[in-house]
Design an enzyme around this catalytic site. Structure first.
Site, PDB file in Angstrom:
ATOM      1  N   CYS A  79       0.837  -1.208   0.000  1.00  0.00           N
ATOM      2  CA  CYS A  79       0.000   0.000   0.000  1.00  0.00           C
ATOM      3  C   CYS A  79       0.878   1.265   0.000  1.00  0.00           C
ATOM      4  O   CYS A  79       1.481   1.581  -1.012  1.00  0.00           O
ATOM      5  CB  CYS A  79      -0.975  -0.052   1.174  1.00  0.00           C
ATOM      6  SG  CYS A  79      -2.453   0.955   0.884  1.00  0.00           S
ATOM      7  N   HIS A 169      -3.830  -5.125   0.491  1.00  0.00           N
ATOM      8  CA  HIS A 169      -3.289  -5.658   1.746  1.00  0.00           C
ATOM      9  C   HIS A 169      -3.304  -7.186   1.711  1.00  0.00           C
ATOM     10  O   HIS A 169      -4.349  -7.806   1.933  1.00  0.00           O
ATOM     11  CB  HIS A 169      -4.106  -5.147   2.940  1.00  0.00           C
ATOM     12  CG  HIS A 169      -3.850  -3.712   3.253  1.00  0.00           C
ATOM     13  ND1 HIS A 169      -2.806  -3.297   4.039  1.00  0.00           N
ATOM     14  CD2 HIS A 169      -4.494  -2.586   2.856  1.00  0.00           C
ATOM     15  CE1 HIS A 169      -2.811  -1.978   4.127  1.00  0.00           C
ATOM     16  NE2 HIS A 169      -3.827  -1.525   3.418  1.00  0.00           N
ATOM     17  N   GLU A 171      -2.054  -9.186   3.827  1.00  0.00           N
ATOM     18  CA  GLU A 171      -2.017  -9.770   5.170  1.00  0.00           C
ATOM     19  C   GLU A 171      -3.391  -9.997   5.774  1.00  0.00           C
ATOM     20  O   GLU A 171      -3.509 -10.677   6.798  1.00  0.00           O
ATOM     21  CB  GLU A 171      -1.184  -8.879   6.108  1.00  0.00           C
ATOM     22  CG  GLU A 171      -1.812  -7.533   6.454  1.00  0.00           C
ATOM     23  CD  GLU A 171      -1.555  -6.431   5.421  1.00  0.00           C
ATOM     24  OE1 GLU A 171      -1.798  -5.257   5.745  1.00  0.00           O
ATOM     25  OE2 GLU A 171      -1.106  -6.747   4.301  1.00  0.00           O
TER      26      GLU A 171
END
Length: 511
Positions: A79, A169, A171
């Site tokens: 990001c 993202h 994660e």
């Protein structure tokens, strides 16, 4: 030497999730603020740049020189990290027409080591207001979405290691292939072997403690909680009876907790001293009504008792603590320490006159990792799977002034609640539960008599890490049964209510 990945934190709310995802891939990692100097040791295999609430185009936007890092190691930007990478090498990053937040469909083009084995189309999670409009020269586009032209890219430049950027993202749970992409970066790009396990951690930590402490003496305040118990067991494995544990009964523990915890510690072979300091704490709490006043009184009383008991020991050099990684991260946050919602009762406030060195064997672990280590160490599951319990104990679950009579009332009600949660199988389904004694009396009817007694509130929440929490939807018949048990067996309580507030806006504890 343990392989390591470094995560540079630019203030994203997701940075800890990146660390968790890396650890889940059996690779050790650490988070540091972006402005902290990087130590390029042989064990360091790669660097991940986190997201951020800032825009790369702001005048005071966080900055690091990515080319210096890439000269030594592979770099992955997530990001904000990806936008910073693109901008630094000559790309164009601008404000999006609309802020993109939520699910999006990633469309991949081409193949390379980062996206190896990833489907051509998959769901990802976006959270950004800037967009990379034009990639720098020499950069390769790997993926886009319907809304943005650049969702993933790579770069191979002479004299630099490979660099990668992800606008989404990877994660978070909603990015369905995200953890696979991270694993590709860790294994195929950085060459990590992925062999970091609880057993390795225990062996390495015991060896490190033995080397540092040798035959010196360590004192530690134990609480009966997961963190302090696992930390104490690790230290004990390393130095045996040279660890001196002190467990203080502050009169604010759950019913029979002092005896039960002492028994468990004895089973683990820990060198433990139990101290009955109930009267000392009750005296210090007399007349105190406000939550912060009570917390400070409990903290100060603990320090007095701990200091007094510690001075009975000879030649103490170290203070052991059960500090875990979220505590460490918060203290070195990119924004500085978070706003204080409530003060914490922690041994860290011990008098400077003790002049002890800190020993914190769990300071690199998350709570779920601490439990895995504890399981490997043979600590009973009854202790490892205990719900979090506040340091000030029942002192902040009794609203208003704390007295011995109120403690006994709440201990009885709380014991019934905990026993029924365990009997029904609900205990494992909730993150934390407890009973709160309210400073409210109401009229009731028992038999032919009218009563005027206290009200108890039951609290149960579901959560992953306690940062946010939803109220647990316990069955009505279970709540009715617990209410009847408490009212019928605890003289002094005639009304039970259930708290259906989530965090935020409420907190898990009432004080």
């Amino acid at each position: 030497m343990t392989e390591k990945i470094l995560i540079l934190d630019f203030g994203s709310q997701y940075t800890q999730l990146i660390a968790r995802a890396v650890r889940e891939a059996s690779v050790y990692c650490e988070i540091i603020p972006y402005h902290k100097e990087i130590v390029y040791e042989p064990s360091l295999k790669g660097i991940i740049l986190s997201g951020s609430p800032f825009s790369v185009n702001e005048e005071k936007a966080p900055f690091v020189d990515i080319s210096l890092m890439a000269a030594k190691l592979p770099v992955l930007g997530v990001c904000y990290g990806a936008q910073l990478m693109a901008k630094q090498f000559g790309g164009l990053v601008e404000k999006s027409n609309k802020r993109e937040y939520g699910r999006a469909n990633l469309l991949l083009m081409g193949q390379n080591e980062l996206i190896k084995g990833i489907p051509a189309s998959s769901q990802v999670w976006m959270s950004h207001s800037d967009t990379i409009k034009v990639l720098p020269e020499g950069f390769t586009l790997l993926g886009k979405t319907e809304s943005i032209p650049v969702a993933a890219f790579s770069c191979k430049k002479e004299a630099l290691h490979n660099m990668y950027g992800l606008q989404f993202h990877p994660e978070v749970y909603h990015s369905t292939e995200g953890k696979k992409i991270l694993k590709n970066f860790l294994n195929d790009v950085c060459g990590c072997s992925g062999d970091w396990t609880p057993a390795h951690f225990i062996t390495d930590t015991i060896a490190a403690i033995q080397q540092e402490v040798g035959d010196q003496q360590v004192v530690m305040g134990l609480s009966g909680g997961v963190d302090s118990t696992v930390a104490a067991t690790l230290i004990h494995k390393a130095i045996g009876k040279n660890l001196h544990g002190i467990f203080v009964d502050n009169g604010l523990l759950r019913k029979h907790e002092f005896e039960e915890v002492i028994e468990t510690y004895n089973q683990l072979g820990l060198n433990i001293t139990g101290v009955d300091a109930r009267e000392h704490f009750y005296t210090k709490l007399a007349g105190k009504v406000l939550p912060e006043e009570k917390r400070k009184a409990i903290g100060a009383a603990f320090i007095e008792i701990f200091d007094q008991e510690s001075h009975k020991l000879k030649d103490i050099s170290y203070l052991g603590q059960g500090t875990i990684y979220p505590d460490v991260i918060e203290s070195v946050s990119v924004h500085g320490p978070s706003v204080t919602i409530k003060s914490h009762h922690n041994v860290g406030g011990l008098p400077e006159t003790m002049k002890l060195k800190l020993l914190e064997p769990l300071r690199t672990l998350f709570k779920d990792e601490v439990r895995l280590i504890g399981k490997e160490l043979g600590i009973p599951s009854s202790m490892l799977n205990r719900h979090p319990f506040p340091g000030p104990g029942l002192g902040i679950r009794i609203l208003g002034e704390v007295t011995e009579e109120k403690v006994q009332l709440l201990q009885e009600a709380d014991r019934i609640y905990m026993d029924e949660l365990k009997k029904s199988g609900q205990y494992e389904k909730v993150w934390q539960a407890g009973a709160i004694l309210l400073p409210v009396k109401s009229v009731g009817v028992m038999g032919d008599e009218r009563t005027y007694e206290y009200t108890v509130a039951l609290r149960a929440v579901t959560s992953v890490d306690g940062m946010t929490a939803d109220w647990a939807h316990l069955p009505y018949d279970f709540l009715a049964h617990v209410s009847n048990e408490i009212i019928n067996h605890v003289k002094g309580i005639n009304r039970v209510v259930y708290d259906i507030s989530s965090k935020p806006p409420a907190t898990i504890e009432w004080e």
